[in-house]
Design an enzyme around this catalytic site. Structure first.
Site, PDB file in Angstrom:
ATOM      1  N   SER A  32       0.837  -1.202   0.000  1.00 18.38           N
ATOM      2  CA  SER A  32       0.000   0.000   0.000  1.00 18.38           C
ATOM      3  C   SER A  32       0.873   1.254   0.000  1.00 18.38           C
ATOM      4  O   SER A  32       1.667   1.448  -0.915  1.00 18.38           O
ATOM      5  CB  SER A  32      -0.968  -0.042   1.191  1.00 18.38           C
ATOM      6  OG  SER A  32      -1.875   1.032   1.139  1.00 18.38           O
ATOM      7  N   HIS A  73      -8.190   1.357  -0.935  1.00 19.67           N
ATOM      8  CA  HIS A  73      -8.100   0.419  -2.066  1.00 19.67           C
ATOM      9  C   HIS A  73      -9.466  -0.092  -2.509  1.00 19.67           C
ATOM     10  O   HIS A  73      -9.620  -1.245  -2.895  1.00 19.67           O
ATOM     11  CB  HIS A  73      -7.148  -0.735  -1.731  1.00 19.67           C
ATOM     12  CG  HIS A  73      -5.802  -0.264  -1.297  1.00 19.67           C
ATOM     13  ND1 HIS A  73      -4.933   0.372  -2.164  1.00 19.67           N
ATOM     14  CD2 HIS A  73      -5.193  -0.250  -0.082  1.00 19.67           C
ATOM     15  CE1 HIS A  73      -3.855   0.723  -1.500  1.00 19.67           C
ATOM     16  NE2 HIS A  73      -3.988   0.369  -0.248  1.00 19.67           N
TER      17      HIS A  73
END
Length: 306
Positions: free
Chosen positions: A86, A190
């Site tokens: 991430s 996300h």
């Protein structure tokens, strides 16, 4: 072959930067970064509460700064590949020479602010599911309206969605899942909930000076090695609204012949996954400067074996 990896949001804990600032030159370096991005990283890394550093706009720059600082403390020697989970992908982009450290921190400051704004639109969050079969778990999440936002491998998937959807998941776990653990993050990262942040990152990306990677860069999007700097940045922009496929990244590490993995500060999460998914790969997690000697030894032994 050594892989250097950087953790994502949720790895931060109160005061975790304190011992790193005692290293020679570290405090000056972090103060310079703080001035460049308009955020007191020293304060947030040493004195702030868990709630304060849970704020997306704070947590993301803090994690990238910690990753860069701890990697610099390792000394010379390039890894065979780099990757980040991430927000850790921005740290990895700096490791690979795609961005310089200050540019990486400015980009992550924009990312954190944009994602915090997107998260404020709807009350959302994320929960980790431990155990279970992805072929059973993913359809179950989709039935509840949730997104499998992080497919981490080693029996772990992170679901993201509204708080109501996550509450329903806690009451109705997929078959085979042992536990559902709420994560200390402030939004459904996300997923489509982060779409408003993409445009702001696209604008920020246009101002960057980008170089080609000097080491293999493994992308969260599909686990592939990306060789063009511009493509890496484009993937970083799109990544905020798309799932993280850390399972595919680990598959690539294995295919590349990884024998060792070091996770920069605040390490622990990705080494834990590697221990389960990559048997035989030696790992070191940088939690405090006390871990540097073990990491340097692993680097030396890996280089000698190569």
């Amino acid at each position: 072959m050594l892989v250097l990896v950087a953790p994502g949001q949720g790895a931060q804990t109160p005061g975790f930067l304190t011992p790193w600032l005692e290293l020679p030159g570290a405090a000056d370096r972090v103060e310079g970064w703080s001035e460049a991005i308009g955020l007191d990283l020293v304060h947030y890394g040493t004195k702030a509460t868990a709630d304060e550093i849970r704020d997306t706009a704070v947590a993301q720059p803090l994690l990238v700064a910690a990753g860069l600082l701890s990697a610099a403390a390792l000394g010379e020697g390039a890894p065979g590949a780099v990757a980040g989970h991430s927000v850790g992908e921005i740290t990895a982009a700096a490791f690979a020479g795609v961005l310089d450290d200050t540019a990486a921190l400015r980009l992550v400051r924009t990312r954190g602010l944009a994602m915090a704004e997107a998260a404020a639109i709807t009350e959302t969050g994320m929960s980790a599911l431990l155990g279970g079969d992805p072929e059973v778990t993913v359809p179950h999440l989709e039935k509840l309206g949730l997104t499998p936002a992080n497919v981490n491998g080693a029996g772990q998937i992170v679901a993201a969605g509204t708080l109501e959807q996550l509450a329903a998941l806690a009451e109705d776990k997929p078959e085979g899942v042992r536990r559902v653990v709420p994560l200390q993050v402030a939004g459904a990262f996300h997923t489509h909930h982060m779409a408003p942040a993409v445009a702001k990152l696209e604008a920020a990306a246009k101002e960057l000076t980008v170089a080609g990677p000097t080491v293999r860069y493994v992308s969260n999007k599909d686990g592939q090695v990306v060789t063009e700097g511009a493509e890496i940045i484009a993937r970083l922009v799109g990544q905020v609204a798309n799932p993280v496929r850390w399972d595919l990244c680990m598959d690539t590490f294995q295919a590349l012949g990884a024998t060792a993995l070091i996770e920069v500060c605040p390490g622990g999460t990705l080494t834990g996954l590697a221990k389960r998914a990559l048997p035989g790969v030696r790992t070191v997690a940088l939690k405090t400067p006390d871990d540097l000697d073990a990491a340097r030894t692993l680097i030396a032994e890996t280089a000698s074996a190569a």
